[in-house]
Write a protein that holds these residues in place. Sequence first.
Motif, mmCIF file in Angstrom:
data_model
loop_
_atom_site.group_PDB
_atom_site.id
_atom_site.type_symbol
_atom_site.label_atom_id
_atom_site.label_comp_id
_atom_site.label_asym_id
_atom_site.label_seq_id
_atom_site.Cartn_x
_atom_site.Cartn_y
_atom_site.Cartn_z
ATOM 1 N N LEU A 83 -14.450 -28.472 -25.432
ATOM 2 C CA LEU A 83 -13.613 -28.860 -26.562
ATOM 3 C C LEU A 83 -13.698 -30.362 -26.750
ATOM 4 O O LEU A 83 -13.913 -31.112 -25.791
ATOM 5 N N VAL A 84 -13.490 -30.776 -27.975
ATOM 6 C CA VAL A 84 -13.479 -32.195 -28.324
ATOM 7 C C VAL A 84 -12.096 -32.513 -28.869
ATOM 8 O O VAL A 84 -11.571 -31.793 -29.719
ATOM 9 N N GLY A 85 -11.517 -33.585 -28.377
ATOM 10 C CA GLY A 85 -10.217 -34.035 -28.866
ATOM 11 C C GLY A 85 -10.370 -35.310 -29.665
ATOM 12 O O GLY A 85 -11.127 -36.212 -29.280
ATOM 13 N N GLN A 86 -9.657 -35.350 -30.788
ATOM 14 C CA GLN A 86 -9.676 -36.559 -31.612
ATOM 15 C C GLN A 86 -8.460 -36.567 -32.525
ATOM 16 O O GLN A 86 -7.889 -35.523 -32.819
ATOM 17 N N TYR A 87 -8.100 -37.759 -32.950
ATOM 18 C CA TYR A 87 -7.002 -37.894 -33.896
ATOM 19 C C TYR A 87 -7.545 -37.613 -35.287
ATOM 20 O O TYR A 87 -8.524 -38.226 -35.721
ATOM 21 N N ARG A 88 -6.939 -36.657 -35.977
ATOM 22 C CA ARG A 88 -7.371 -36.270 -37.310
ATOM 23 C C ARG A 88 -6.517 -36.979 -38.353
ATOM 24 O O ARG A 88 -5.317 -36.739 -38.464
ATOM 25 N N PHE A 89 -7.143 -37.868 -39.101
ATOM 26 C CA PHE A 89 -6.451 -38.700 -40.088
ATOM 27 C C PHE A 89 -5.660 -37.861 -41.085
ATOM 28 O O PHE A 89 -4.491 -38.131 -41.357
ATOM 29 N N VAL A 90 -6.284 -36.850 -41.664
ATOM 30 C CA VAL A 90 -5.631 -36.053 -42.711
ATOM 31 C C VAL A 90 -4.411 -35.314 -42.166
ATOM 32 O O VAL A 90 -3.395 -35.194 -42.850
ATOM 33 N N LEU A 91 -4.486 -34.831 -40.935
ATOM 34 C CA LEU A 91 -3.355 -34.111 -40.328
ATOM 35 C C LEU A 91 -2.305 -35.059 -39.749
ATOM 36 O O LEU A 91 -1.187 -34.645 -39.481
ATOM 37 N N ASP A 92 -2.693 -36.298 -39.481
ATOM 38 C CA ASP A 92 -1.845 -37.291 -38.824
ATOM 39 C C ASP A 92 -1.367 -36.799 -37.456
ATOM 40 O O ASP A 92 -0.217 -36.932 -37.089
ATOM 41 N N ARG A 93 -2.326 -36.202 -36.725
ATOM 42 C CA ARG A 93 -2.036 -35.764 -35.357
ATOM 43 C C ARG A 93 -3.330 -35.542 -34.592
ATOM 44 O O ARG A 93 -4.401 -35.471 -35.165
ATOM 45 N N TYR A 94 -3.175 -35.421 -33.279
ATOM 46 C CA TYR A 94 -4.318 -35.189 -32.398
ATOM 47 C C TYR A 94 -4.694 -33.716 -32.439
ATOM 48 O O TYR A 94 -3.835 -32.844 -32.527
ATOM 49 N N SER A 95 -5.994 -33.439 -32.353
ATOM 50 C CA SER A 95 -6.488 -32.065 -32.448
ATOM 51 C C SER A 95 -7.545 -31.807 -31.387
ATOM 52 O O SER A 95 -8.460 -32.606 -31.214
ATOM 53 N N TRP A 96 -7.422 -30.665 -30.690
ATOM 54 C CA TRP A 96 -8.469 -30.193 -29.790
ATOM 55 C C TRP A 96 -9.213 -29.079 -30.506
ATOM 56 O O TRP A 96 -8.590 -28.163 -31.059
ATOM 57 N N GLU A 97 -10.538 -29.175 -30.521
ATOM 58 C CA GLU A 97 -11.344 -28.241 -31.293
ATOM 59 C C GLU A 97 -12.747 -28.156 -30.713
ATOM 60 O O GLU A 97 -13.111 -28.931 -29.829
ATOM 61 N N LEU A 98 -13.522 -27.226 -31.234
ATOM 62 C CA LEU A 98 -14.930 -27.142 -30.856
ATOM 63 C C LEU A 98 -15.657 -28.401 -31.296
ATOM 64 O O LEU A 98 -15.194 -29.090 -32.213
ATOM 65 N N PRO A 99 -16.812 -28.695 -30.710
ATOM 66 C CA PRO A 99 -17.649 -29.752 -31.275
ATOM 67 C C PRO A 99 -17.978 -29.377 -32.726
ATOM 68 O O PRO A 99 -18.472 -28.272 -32.983
#
Length: 185
Positions: free
Chosen positions: A65-81
Amino acid sequence: MDKLPVESNPWKIKDQQEVYNNPWIQITQYDVINPSGGDGIYGKVHFKNRAIGVVALDQQRHIYLVGQYRFVLDRYSWELPEGGGPLNEAPLAAAKRELLEETGLVADKWETLLQMDLSNSVTDEEATVFLATGLTQKQAAPEPTEKLQTMRQPLARVFEWVMQGKITDSITVASVLKLKVLGYC
């Protein structure tokens, strides 16, 4: 395979106007006659890239999994590459690039896991997700605009996180649920 019934397009376009355009999306507003015969407007977000996702599955049935802050959601997200692949690029080439960039992984075997429309009410964005196996670790090379974390987790645990609503990215959710149905976890 049985074919699903298909009907002709009941929408009539009277006029259209581009209202926004950048390197990633184009927004068009349409003046329409809707399926019930009434006048209306409809907005369409056209994506200039295809969404690409990769389930990197190792021999122990762990995925990355890759974690990153998602600008549009305004929160951190864990997701597939995941990433975008130009529409004129083969989806598999984009998937191989994204997996290496985000995780440093290279896979020996690739198969299409699913293809889907991400939000067919306002966008035409398509997604292709691949299952990648036979993994070898190399050096990751994220894009300069990305600040990423990676983690390796048992697929069964990621499935639990999806079911608990801890992972909400649509590509990840759909992919993990399909893997569950196929008996991978």
